[in-house]
Each structure stands twice: as structure tokens, then as C-alpha cells.
Design a protein around this motif. Sequence first.
Motif, mmCIF file in Angstrom:
data_model
loop_
_atom_site.group_PDB
_atom_site.id
_atom_site.type_symbol
_atom_site.label_atom_id
_atom_site.label_comp_id
_atom_site.label_asym_id
_atom_site.label_seq_id
_atom_site.Cartn_x
_atom_site.Cartn_y
_atom_site.Cartn_z
ATOM 1 N N LEU A 88 47.373 63.805 28.248
ATOM 2 C CA LEU A 88 46.372 62.727 28.169
ATOM 3 C C LEU A 88 45.131 63.082 28.985
ATOM 4 C CD1 LEU A 88 48.892 61.164 27.091
ATOM 5 C CD2 LEU A 88 47.953 59.158 28.196
ATOM 6 N N GLU A 89 45.364 63.655 30.161
ATOM 7 C CA GLU A 89 44.229 64.099 30.985
ATOM 8 C C GLU A 89 43.377 65.110 30.214
ATOM 9 O OE1 GLU A 89 45.028 64.177 35.724
ATOM 10 O OE2 GLU A 89 46.320 65.487 34.533
ATOM 11 N N ALA A 90 44.049 66.033 29.556
ATOM 12 C CA ALA A 90 43.332 67.062 28.805
ATOM 13 C C ALA A 90 42.537 66.447 27.655
ATOM 14 C CB ALA A 90 44.310 68.101 28.275
ATOM 15 N N THR A 91 43.114 65.433 27.019
ATOM 16 C CA THR A 91 42.413 64.770 25.911
ATOM 17 C C THR A 91 41.189 64.033 26.429
ATOM 18 O OG1 THR A 91 44.549 64.468 24.816
ATOM 19 C CG2 THR A 91 42.687 63.238 23.925
ATOM 20 N N ALA A 92 41.345 63.359 27.567
ATOM 21 C CA ALA A 92 40.180 62.697 28.179
ATOM 22 C C ALA A 92 39.132 63.738 28.559
ATOM 23 C CB ALA A 92 40.617 61.888 29.401
ATOM 24 N N GLY A 93 39.587 64.899 29.023
ATOM 25 C CA GLY A 93 38.666 65.980 29.363
ATOM 26 C C GLY A 93 37.936 66.497 28.136
ATOM 27 N N GLU A 94 38.644 66.594 27.033
ATOM 28 C CA GLU A 94 37.990 67.034 25.800
ATOM 29 C C GLU A 94 36.965 65.986 25.350
ATOM 30 O OE1 GLU A 94 40.554 68.203 22.574
ATOM 31 O OE2 GLU A 94 38.833 68.628 21.267
ATOM 32 N N ALA A 95 37.314 64.725 25.501
ATOM 33 C CA ALA A 95 36.359 63.662 25.148
ATOM 34 C C ALA A 95 35.095 63.796 25.996
ATOM 35 C CB ALA A 95 36.989 62.280 25.344
ATOM 36 N N ARG A 96 35.270 64.079 27.280
ATOM 37 C CA ARG A 96 34.117 64.228 28.168
ATOM 38 C C ARG A 96 33.240 65.386 27.706
ATOM 39 N NH1 ARG A 96 33.714 62.730 33.492
ATOM 40 N NH2 ARG A 96 35.968 62.592 33.717
ATOM 41 N N ALA A 97 33.860 66.531 27.379
ATOM 42 C CA ALA A 97 33.099 67.718 26.955
ATOM 43 C C ALA A 97 32.342 67.435 25.658
ATOM 44 C CB ALA A 97 34.052 68.893 26.787
ATOM 45 N N ARG A 98 33.012 66.821 24.709
ATOM 46 C CA ARG A 98 32.346 66.522 23.429
ATOM 47 C C ARG A 98 31.244 65.491 23.618
ATOM 48 N NH1 ARG A 98 35.042 67.958 18.576
ATOM 49 N NH2 ARG A 98 36.966 69.122 18.924
ATOM 50 N N TYR A 99 31.508 64.531 24.493
ATOM 51 C CA TYR A 99 30.509 63.486 24.793
ATOM 52 C C TYR A 99 29.243 64.133 25.347
ATOM 53 C CZ TYR A 99 28.717 59.105 26.853
ATOM 54 O OH TYR A 99 27.951 58.011 27.173
ATOM 55 N N GLU A 100 29.436 65.004 26.327
ATOM 56 C CA GLU A 100 28.268 65.627 26.976
ATOM 57 C C GLU A 100 27.488 66.470 25.977
ATOM 58 O OE1 GLU A 100 29.971 67.567 30.395
ATOM 59 O OE2 GLU A 100 30.209 65.675 31.502
ATOM 60 N N SER A 101 28.207 67.184 25.133
ATOM 61 C CA SER A 101 27.548 68.024 24.133
ATOM 62 C C SER A 101 26.801 67.165 23.105
ATOM 63 C CB SER A 101 28.626 68.876 23.450
ATOM 64 O OG SER A 101 28.079 69.551 22.352
ATOM 65 N N ALA A 102 27.464 66.104 22.638
ATOM 66 C CA ALA A 102 26.845 65.237 21.632
ATOM 67 C C ALA A 102 25.651 64.489 22.221
ATOM 68 C CB ALA A 102 27.874 64.240 21.087
ATOM 69 N N ALA A 103 25.796 64.026 23.445
ATOM 70 C CA ALA A 103 24.706 63.294 24.088
ATOM 71 C C ALA A 103 23.500 64.207 24.269
ATOM 72 C CB ALA A 103 25.182 62.739 25.422
ATOM 73 N N GLN A 104 23.778 65.452 24.634
ATOM 74 C CA GLN A 104 22.695 66.406 24.834
ATOM 75 C C GLN A 104 21.986 66.682 23.516
ATOM 76 O OE1 GLN A 104 23.930 69.594 27.348
ATOM 77 N NE2 GLN A 104 21.928 69.329 28.329
ATOM 78 N N SER A 105 22.775 66.824 22.461
ATOM 79 C CA SER A 105 22.157 67.105 21.167
ATOM 80 C C SER A 105 21.368 65.912 20.671
ATOM 81 C CB SER A 105 23.219 67.507 20.133
ATOM 82 O OG SER A 105 23.930 66.374 19.700
#
Lengths: 292, 286
Positions: free
Chosen positions: B260-277
Motif C-alpha cells: 500500500l505504501e508503494a502504491t501511495a508512492g506511485e500515486a505521488r510520482a504520477r501526481y507530480e509528473s502530471a501536475a508538472q505537465s
Amino acid sequence: MPPSLAETQNLLYRLITATSGVEEGFAAEENLPLGGITAVIRGDSRVSAFERVEVYANMYFYRLLDVAKEDFPATFGVLGEANFHNLITGYLVEYPPRDPSINEAFRHLPDFVRRSQWLEKWPYLSSLIGLERALVEVFLGRDARPLNCVDLRAISWGEWSSLWIAAHPAARVLDCEWRVDEIVRAVEEGLPISEPSRGPTAILLWRTNCVVGHRRLDDLEQAAFKMIQENTDFGTLCEMIAFKIGEEATPPVVQRMLTRWLEDGVLIRTVAERGNIQQGVRAVENTRGSDT
Amino acid sequence: MNRSQFRFLGFGVGLRRPHYTRVIDNHSAVDWFEVVSENFMVTGGRPLQVLERVRARCPIVLHGVSMSLGSVDPLNQEYLWRLRDLARRFEPAWISDHLCWTGVGGKNLHDLLPLPYTQEAVTWVARRIRQVQETLERPILIENVSSYLTFVHSTLSEWDFLGAVADEADCGILLDINNIYVSAFNHGFAPERYIESVPAERVVQYHLAGHSDYGSHLLDTHDRPVCAKVWSLYEQAVRRFGDVSTSVEWDDNIPEFATLEATAGEARARYESAAQSAGDARCHRV
């Protein structure tokens, strides 16, 4: 005229809980809409309207069946898959869940079985289900800080006789006609199940953190625990035991009982109140009978 | 309701019983926890002890399944008072429940059932949400449920219905991305349209979860990883809605907490990438 929100919800409830299935349940409706089910619920070539309602019907029943299997593993072991399925089906017709908590869905299962024909083949079944339901209720029961050895060491010897103790709110004693705890124990330990013997049995149930325990009580411990459930002081408890088994035998018996109760975590410290003192006096008088 | 009333919590997970010990004994990489309200509306014991320790460390959100906002039965006042008392004690960042009904006629189906998307339902549900918000002394979030049937007499799309209820009730939205995907598959609409149409100013939280594929339909089982298509929808939502807290739900076949921690971490990474784009350089961390 489209159905109202109330009509929609009541129809869907009936279809989801229809024991004969969604399609037969719909056919049994008194005021069938023109156009059939597809006048109310959309279907398509992938999944028909009836199949869509069946998704919910299956989820309803199998979610509750899973909860029942979890709460009554020994009963499931005795009855087997098909009989257990039928038991739960019949139960849900008579006792559809009403409480928001799914933990309460099978509260009435012991009563249901007690009045049913299931006892013809399994005469001990309502005792077994009663025990398993009680285990669930103990798990969900109120919490309190149990008395422990450290607490007792802090009490001076002179204060012991006036120490008021009560039963932990989650602990209870169950009186059974059959020794059904044998079945529960067998299932817990992965052993074969055999028919229990018949005979009055008092079973103490308690909870420590998230683990529920159970064991049989002999007559003396049952009487002692009953006093504790009614809130008593230690001195009065010892008097009752001494009256039953003699003064000389009392200390080691009290020590054994107290040690076990502390290990089980079934005692809490309480405060003496006048009503409680009177209860303790009445308990002693009842065990002594009339004074000579 | 103003979205600024709901602070950005970051990336959290649903707190489940198998993980209690792990969470209270060890530091967790997640920012916050979502708890099922009903599991803690108890009279005492380990659940409340656990919640106290978790709350001492990080924010929590109370997420219920029994409010039955859409039912024609009266609201369960006793349930609402107990929920209010729980909230007063633990001060959650917010409270949420589902835009659905769970029973009728005093009986409970223990499921999240869809509503017809009609003006009658909008008016009825919005009124009840306002009553709930008054009792709970705060605005709540309503979550879109996954569904397996729709009603012929619906006059609105699901996303317009969700938006209309939230506007009329003046409440927030918990946008379950997986539920959008499941419902879109089951009813044949484009999930992207749903995300583009929901009122942005009301979306306060996302759910991410897994589902089961039965060929003819999907079931919202919360028992496996988030699939690629749901991740893609999540990124679309991030680009549209900006700072919205994310939580991962996993309710069955529950894995180790690290997953679950890893999934939340993946959400964070995708969020940051999407927000940046999306040109949004604000990536908050709690």
C-alpha cells in the motif's frame, strides 16, 4: 409515469432479496410495468437487465454468507456447505438485516435455529450457534482496563477483604445444554469434529486485546464468577467459597481462581456502592440458606 | 463550502485491521490515513486505541458506508450523533460517505446501491446531505459509487447528477477514479468525459483501487493493484483538478502494508509528473 424514488428502491429491494431469483421475483410482482424489467432497468447485449440486478442479488447473499462462515466456522464445519447455505437462506428470509452494522446481521440465528427443524438431525445446533454468536459478541464487547498482578501488589493486605471487583464488561458465562465448546475447540485446532456429549456446561468467554478465549467452569468457579458479575468484594467472595468447601481448603482454591482470572483478564477493579454491598450480603445469605 | 476549507493532505491509504500493529509500531511513508467510520464507532477497545495513536502522528479522514444518503427511509440520527461524537474526539480532516442508498423499509442490503439520476433524487438527496452537514457541524464529501445497473427513467448523466447534488447540497466530492472506470465499462460511457464534467471546485479527494474483470462487466472488488487505465484517468484528473488529496483503497486479499505504501508512492510520482505537465509547479508535501 416513471416510478418514484420510493417505488424504485422498494422494487429493487424485493428483487435483490427474492429467494427464487431475480427473474422469478419480478414475475411475482403485483403490478408489473408494461415492457417488463427493461421498462425500469437498462440492459444490453453484454449484460441483460435481469443479470444486472443479479449482480446485486449475488453480492447481497454471498457477502452475508461469507460473514456467517466467518462468525460460525464450527457450525459450518458440522453442517457442510449445502446445509449451511440453506440455513442462512432461510434465516435471511425471516430475519433480513436491519442494523447498519453487518456484525448484527446474525444476532437472531440462535433463536431461529431453536424454533426450527434443524434440531431434528442436529439437536445441539442451537447451543453451538449460541456459543459462536456469544464469541462474536464478546469480541465486539465493551472494553475496560483489566485488573493485573501489579495492581494487586499495590494493595495492602489489610485492604484485600474490602477490595471490590467486578467482571470485565466483555466477559460472560454461557450456560449450555450440550458440550459444544468441544466442537469449537476442534475447529480452532484443526481437529476432526465429533458429536458433543449432552450435559449442563458453563463456559466462560472473555477477550484479551483482539483475541477471544473460552473455557469450562466447574460449579464452584461458576458460582464465584456469578458473584463477581454482580459486583462483590473480595472478602464476601472468600466467605462464599469457604462456606461451600470449608475454610481450610479455601486459600489455595481462591489463589488458583484469582491467578487464572488475572491471566484471562476478566476482572476489573470497581468501587463499592451501598446497593452493591447489599447484593454481596444477599449472595452470601442465599448460599448459606436459613441461619441455624 | 469552499475547497480551501479542506487542506491538501498528500497521499494516504485506507487503514485496515491487518496493518494496525505495523502502522502504530513503525514510521509510515504515507501522509495520512482514511478509516472506515463504522469500525471505530464502538464503545472501547483496541480499535480506538489504535486510532488515537495514529491520529497523534498524522491526519485522518472518516469514510463511512452506512449513511444511506439516497434512501427514502429517514436518516439514522443515532448513527449521525455517534459519528459526530467520533469526529469531535478525533478531529478528522473531513468526513465522507457515498452517493447511494443501502436499504429501504428499515432493512439493510449492506451494499452501495445506485440511484436513478433524476431531479427528484437530486432534490431529495441534497436535502438530506444538508441535514447531515448540520448534524455533523461541517461539510462532507460524497463519493461516486461503482454501479452495475442504471435506470430507464434517469434524465441526467451520472456525472451531471453528482455535480447537481453537490451543488445543491453545497458539499464536496470524493472522486473515486476506479469507480468511474468500472461504471464507464459497465454502462458504455467514456470515463474521460466524467472527469472533464465534474465541478472542479468541489473535488477534494481521490480514491484509487483495483477491480475484477469478468469479461462482460467489471466488479469493484478492491482486491488487487490499480490498473494502467485507472492510473491514466488519475493523471487526467490531476491535470484538471490541481491539489486534491489521494488515498489508496485495498479491502480484500489485503497485502503487506509495504504494498500500500508503494502504491501511495506511485500515486505521488504520477501526481507530480502530471501536475508538472499541466504547468502546475505546486507539489505540496505534508
